[in-house]
Design a protein around this motif. Structure first.
Motif, PDB file in Angstrom:
ATOM      1  N   GLN A 109      -2.454   7.394  10.781  1.00  0.00           N
ATOM      2  CA  GLN A 109      -2.321   5.949  10.617  1.00  0.00           C
ATOM      3  C   GLN A 109      -0.849   5.563  10.427  1.00  0.00           C
ATOM      4  OE1 GLN A 109      -4.978   3.804  11.019  1.00  0.00           O
ATOM      5  NE2 GLN A 109      -5.827   5.766  11.671  1.00  0.00           N
ATOM      6  N   PRO A 110      -0.404   4.489  11.056  1.00  0.00           N
ATOM      7  CA  PRO A 110       1.004   4.090  10.936  1.00  0.00           C
ATOM      8  C   PRO A 110       1.339   3.576   9.543  1.00  0.00           C
ATOM      9  CG  PRO A 110      -0.269   2.407  12.103  1.00  0.00           C
ATOM     10  CD  PRO A 110      -1.180   3.592  11.937  1.00  0.00           C
ATOM     11  N   GLY A 111       2.566   3.803   9.148  1.00  0.00           N
ATOM     12  CA  GLY A 111       3.036   3.277   7.874  1.00  0.00           C
ATOM     13  C   GLY A 111       2.564   4.029   6.655  1.00  0.00           C
ATOM     14  N   VAL A 112       2.038   5.238   6.860  1.00  0.00           N
ATOM     15  CA  VAL A 112       1.437   5.999   5.765  1.00  0.00           C
ATOM     16  C   VAL A 112       2.019   7.405   5.716  1.00  0.00           C
ATOM     17  CG1 VAL A 112      -0.701   7.060   4.953  1.00  0.00           C
ATOM     18  CG2 VAL A 112      -0.722   4.717   5.772  1.00  0.00           C
ATOM     19  N   ARG A 113       2.315   7.871   4.518  1.00  0.00           N
ATOM     20  CA  ARG A 113       2.723   9.266   4.323  1.00  0.00           C
ATOM     21  C   ARG A 113       1.679   9.938   3.444  1.00  0.00           C
ATOM     22  NH1 ARG A 113       8.543  10.127   2.097  1.00  0.00           N
ATOM     23  NH2 ARG A 113       9.026   9.560   4.247  1.00  0.00           N
ATOM     24  N   ILE A 114       1.033  10.962   3.965  1.00  0.00           N
ATOM     25  CA  ILE A 114      -0.023  11.666   3.233  1.00  0.00           C
ATOM     26  C   ILE A 114       0.592  12.732   2.338  1.00  0.00           C
ATOM     27  CG2 ILE A 114      -2.092  13.104   3.452  1.00  0.00           C
ATOM     28  CD1 ILE A 114      -2.503  11.820   6.242  1.00  0.00           C
ATOM     29  N   LEU A 115       0.222  12.681   1.051  1.00  0.00           N
ATOM     30  CA  LEU A 115       0.706  13.694   0.116  1.00  0.00           C
ATOM     31  C   LEU A 115      -0.192  14.927   0.121  1.00  0.00           C
ATOM     32  CD1 LEU A 115       1.690  11.478  -2.952  1.00  0.00           C
ATOM     33  CD2 LEU A 115       3.049  12.076  -0.932  1.00  0.00           C
ATOM     34  N   GLY A 116      -1.441  14.777   0.503  1.00  0.00           N
ATOM     35  CA  GLY A 116      -2.383  15.888   0.547  1.00  0.00           C
ATOM     36  C   GLY A 116      -3.699  15.505  -0.099  1.00  0.00           C
ATOM     37  N   VAL A 117      -4.630  16.431  -0.101  1.00  0.00           N
ATOM     38  CA  VAL A 117      -5.934  16.173  -0.720  1.00  0.00           C
ATOM     39  C   VAL A 117      -5.828  16.356  -2.228  1.00  0.00           C
ATOM     40  CG1 VAL A 117      -7.204  16.876   1.347  1.00  0.00           C
ATOM     41  CG2 VAL A 117      -6.718  18.571  -0.429  1.00  0.00           C
ATOM     42  N   LEU A 118      -6.813  15.847  -2.936  1.00  0.00           N
ATOM     43  CA  LEU A 118      -6.837  16.005  -4.386  1.00  0.00           C
ATOM     44  C   LEU A 118      -6.988  17.474  -4.765  1.00  0.00           C
ATOM     45  CD1 LEU A 118      -9.128  12.985  -5.343  1.00  0.00           C
ATOM     46  CD2 LEU A 118      -6.693  13.232  -5.873  1.00  0.00           C
ATOM     47  N   PRO A 119      -6.371  17.916  -5.859  1.00  0.00           N
ATOM     48  CA  PRO A 119      -6.483  19.318  -6.276  1.00  0.00           C
ATOM     49  C   PRO A 119      -7.910  19.670  -6.679  1.00  0.00           C
ATOM     50  CG  PRO A 119      -5.391  18.029  -7.969  1.00  0.00           C
ATOM     51  CD  PRO A 119      -5.512  17.135  -6.768  1.00  0.00           C
ATOM     52  N   ALA A 120      -8.169  20.958  -6.738  1.00  0.00           N
ATOM     53  CA  ALA A 120      -9.540  21.438  -6.943  1.00  0.00           C
ATOM     54  C   ALA A 120     -10.167  20.946  -8.236  1.00  0.00           C
ATOM     55  CB  ALA A 120      -9.551  22.970  -6.909  1.00  0.00           C
TER      56      ALA A 120
END
Length: 233
Positions: free
Chosen positions: A175-186
């Motif tokens: 998606q434009p304009g978005v930086r993904i940090l990652g999934v939630l930790p376990a």
């Protein structure tokens, strides 16, 4: 053949339906709306051949007789991820694909955020419950911004309406304009299984079941992975 689904699975279902048709099975027209609205429409008696929703929603519809319980099967596993606007100074997606080391990092990010975007449906409900369980509802509750049904959290991030967003990874990727940090930790992961079923209003239940069988086959697994979904075991 007609189907209804939540917005969270619209892209992967489009590709699964195309592959199914290429395999010689009936073409599938899928209407994707907010998951809550989709469940309400099926419960109200709208006619569909197939229904794709979060597992708990399908279980309720099966108990009420709107879908055939014998046909309900897991389709994809969705993980909630954390994202920020692309111009944020937060680092890009972590190498291991996890947003924070543990739940403490998530709590700190929530406390530091000015506006926090989250989605409708099961993942959004789970996030609010988690915040409440951490005792943070009083501190960050007035900073929570729920996206309207059918509006992705990515749009809130891209438009600058929120500076921290939580949604299924599959809805954030690309998606434009978005930086993904990652999934939630376990230790605070929010995972949702989306399932499929034949509706009791199906015109040809056997043909509808054949489409579901294809979508649950090994041949369809790579399509799910390509859309950042897991394959339920």
């Amino acid at each position: 053949m007609k189907a209804i689904s939540s917005m969270a699975t619209r892209h992967v279902l489009a590709d699964l339906a195309a592959a199914s048709a290429q395999a010689g099975l009936p073409e599938l027209e899928i209407e994707s709306v907010g998951g809550v609205d989709a469940a309400k429409r099926v419960a109200a008696g709208e006619s569909y051949d197939l229904v794709f929703l979060a597992s708990d929603a399908l279980a309720r519809l099966a108990a009420d007789g709107q879908v055939d319980p014998a046909t309900v099967r897991p389709l994809v596993l969705s993980q909630v991820a954390v994202a920020v606007p692309s111009g944020s100074t937060e680092p890009a997606i972590r190498p291991e694909g996890v947003a924070f080391t543990d739940a403490d990092g998530v709590r700190e990010a929530l406390q530091a955020a000015t506006r926090i975007g989250y989605s409708t449906g099961p993942s959004g409900t789970a996030l609010v419950q988690m915040i409440d369980g951490w005792g943070l509802a009083g501190e960050v509750g007035d900073r929570l911004v729920q996206a309207h049904p059918g509006i992705p959290v990515a749009k809130l991030l891209a438009d600058g309406e929120v500076d921290l967003g939580f949604q299924q990874l599959s809805e954030l990727v690309g998606q434009p304009g978005v930086r993904i940090l990652g999934v939630l930790p376990a230790d605070c992961a929010i995972d949702t299984v989306f399932s499929s079923s034949v509706a009791t209003t199906a015109a040809d239940p056997a043909a509808a079941q054949a489409v579901l069988d294809f979508m649950g086959s090994d041949a369809a697994a790579q399509i799910k992975l390509a859309h950042s979904f897991g394959v339920p075991q």
